[in-house]
Design a protein around this motif. Structure first.
Motif, mmCIF file in Angstrom:
data_model
loop_
_atom_site.group_PDB
_atom_site.id
_atom_site.type_symbol
_atom_site.label_atom_id
_atom_site.label_comp_id
_atom_site.label_asym_id
_atom_site.label_seq_id
_atom_site.Cartn_x
_atom_site.Cartn_y
_atom_site.Cartn_z
ATOM 1 N N ILE A 97 1.211 -0.438 -0.364
ATOM 2 C CA ILE A 97 -0.049 -0.075 -0.474
ATOM 3 C C ILE A 97 0.971 1.109 -0.139
ATOM 4 C CG2 ILE A 97 -1.976 1.432 1.354
ATOM 5 C CD1 ILE A 97 -2.527 -1.623 -0.097
ATOM 6 N N PHE A 98 0.956 2.044 -1.172
ATOM 7 C CA PHE A 98 2.466 2.637 -1.474
ATOM 8 C C PHE A 98 1.070 4.770 -0.756
ATOM 9 C CE2 PHE A 98 2.955 -0.100 -4.939
ATOM 10 C CZ PHE A 98 4.362 -0.426 -4.165
ATOM 11 N N ASN A 99 0.415 4.317 -0.800
ATOM 12 C CA ASN A 99 -0.469 6.467 -0.452
ATOM 13 C C ASN A 99 -0.345 5.667 0.832
ATOM 14 O OD1 ASN A 99 -2.614 4.705 -0.306
ATOM 15 N ND2 ASN A 99 -3.848 5.492 -1.525
ATOM 16 N N HIS A 100 -0.382 5.179 1.720
ATOM 17 C CA HIS A 100 -0.769 4.521 3.127
ATOM 18 C C HIS A 100 -2.173 4.983 3.905
ATOM 19 C CE1 HIS A 100 3.417 5.800 3.615
ATOM 20 N NE2 HIS A 100 3.424 6.628 3.420
ATOM 21 N N PHE A 101 -3.240 4.028 2.554
ATOM 22 C CA PHE A 101 -4.881 3.954 2.709
ATOM 23 C C PHE A 101 -5.046 5.361 2.437
ATOM 24 C CE2 PHE A 101 -2.879 0.415 4.908
ATOM 25 C CZ PHE A 101 -3.788 -0.524 4.539
ATOM 26 N N ASN A 102 -4.399 6.318 1.839
ATOM 27 C CA ASN A 102 -4.847 8.040 1.808
ATOM 28 C C ASN A 102 -5.421 8.782 3.276
ATOM 29 O OD1 ASN A 102 -5.093 9.927 0.147
ATOM 30 N ND2 ASN A 102 -7.521 9.799 -0.183
ATOM 31 N N VAL A 103 -4.586 8.723 3.861
ATOM 32 C CA VAL A 103 -5.060 8.557 5.806
ATOM 33 C C VAL A 103 -3.703 9.526 6.130
ATOM 34 C CG1 VAL A 103 -5.182 8.310 7.628
ATOM 35 C CG2 VAL A 103 -6.751 6.689 5.461
ATOM 36 N N GLY A 104 -3.422 11.121 6.342
ATOM 37 C CA GLY A 104 -2.028 11.123 7.272
ATOM 38 C C GLY A 104 -1.535 10.238 7.953
ATOM 39 N N LYS A 105 -2.607 10.284 9.218
ATOM 40 C CA LYS A 105 -2.109 9.438 10.173
ATOM 41 C C LYS A 105 -3.341 8.591 11.133
ATOM 42 C CE LYS A 105 0.285 13.207 11.944
ATOM 43 N NZ LYS A 105 0.378 15.022 13.331
ATOM 44 N N PHE A 106 -2.367 7.483 11.425
ATOM 45 C CA PHE A 106 -3.654 6.506 12.393
ATOM 46 C C PHE A 106 -3.442 6.799 13.867
ATOM 47 C CE2 PHE A 106 -3.021 4.074 8.034
ATOM 48 C CZ PHE A 106 -4.205 3.956 7.853
#
Length: 347
Positions: free
Chosen positions: A271-280
């Motif tokens: 997953i290259f875009n980090h799920f389109n999430v800045g932070k978890f």
């Protein structure tokens, strides 16, 4: 293996005990009404009566906005100041997938609004009136609605936080993963969602397993014999006792609804875009008798494996139960209000 078999037996016993229960009225599910400000035809459970009175009187609130089929959501915002855009929090409540509604968590929305946010609280369909796929469809559309429309309420569509508690955390995570992977949901392939600044997941069960169910049983037995009493029993909903065993039996072996299991099937760093999430951000509490800590730990490990550079924050608090913070906010406790905001805001 013996523990797993025993767990299965207990779940089956619970199911048998409740198999002849009459279907419960879906008063927890708030459906679309023609006049959003006409609240006279809403029937709420006794459990929700105090929240309903607060909800009826709160001024900075747009009620009952339709966003998906007969689903609706509430927006808490400063009606006198919509020109200066504010950060947005979408809050997805929990309730074991079988109970809950946005009115029950009206004080969460009000708190966020008073602290400078625009808050979106969507109602979503519950089991047995809907499936997990139906719930995901609701959450997915609530996020899309927020991104498209929140500017009309003074919210910044480029600064959205998605937060969920318990089942709401599970559904939020599952929705984000399915959208990223373009998974079919109710026969329709989901498209990636708009960018989300941060996802804040509180006490979520990210897989249904013998360990999760065994943890709940073990903790309950331990608390019983040690004399420990829950501080949240006043908020217990009898629908959970009746319907949760049936939900578990339906989905217990279904890996397609378990975020952790879905990620296990993916390659390392795929997953290259980090799920389109800045932070978890994951929040867990030491006295959670409903969900084991391993639920968060295993999910975080899989996130790190499939998205190496994903930003993951873990917030662990001692001495709190599964829903202590949320129920503290419902009670108007300023310490828990500050704690909830700290969970949302701090990295």
């Amino acid at each position: 293996m013996k523990i797993i078999y025993l767990t299965h037996l207990i779940v089956l016993l619970l199911l048998i005990l409740n198999i002849n229960a009459k279907p419960l009225a879906s008063s927890n599910e708030i459906i679309k009404r023609s006049d959003e400000d006409d609240l006279s035809n809403i029937v709420v459970d006794k459990l929700d009566q105090a929240d309903f009175e607060f909800y009826k009187g709160y001024m900075n609130l747009k009620r009952n906005i339709n966003y998906n089929k007969d689903r609706n959501l509430d927006v808490y915002y400063d009606k006198d100041n919509i020109k200066k855009l504010k950060p947005v929090v979408i809050f997805v409540y929990g309730g074991s997938w079988v109970t809950g509604n946005a009115i029950r968590y009206t004080k969460i929305g009000a708190l966020l609004q008073k602290r400078g946010y625009v808050a979106v609280l969507p109602n979503y369909i519950l089991y047995p009136n809907g499936t997990v796929d139906d719930m995901v469809e609701d959450i997915y559309n609530a996020i899309k609605w927020t991104s498209r429309n929140i500017k009309n309420y003074g919210g910044d569509p480029s600064n959205i936080i998605l937060s969920g508690h318990s089942a709401g955390a599970h559904l939020s995570a599952l929705t984000i993963i399915r959208a990223t992977l373009r998974t079919k949901n109710n026969g329709i392939k989901l498209e990636p969602l708009p960018y989300i600044q941060k996802i804040v997941l509180l006490n979520g069960p990210y897989v249904l397993s013998g360990e999760n169910i065994g943890h709940a049983i073990t903790q309950s037995i331990s608390n019983f014999f040690s004399g420990v009493k829950s501080t949240t029993t006043n908020y217990s909903d009898p629908k959970q006792i009746t319907l949760l065993p049936k939900f578990i039996m339906k989905y217990y072996f279904n890996e397609n609804i378990a975020p952790t299991k879905i990620l296990k099937k993916l390659d390392n760093n795929s997953i290259f875009n980090h799920f389109n999430v800045g932070k978890f951000k994951f929040f867990y509490t030491s006295n959670d008798s409903a969900v084991p800590e391993s639920s968060a730990n295993n999910f975080m490990n899989e996130l790190k494996r499939v998205s190496t550079n994903a930003k993951i924050i873990y917030d662990y608090r001692q001495g709190l139960e599964h829903a202590t913070v949320l129920f503290g906010v419902k009670d108007g406790n300023p310490d828990y209000e500050d704690m909830f905001m700290d969970i949302i805001e701090k990295d």
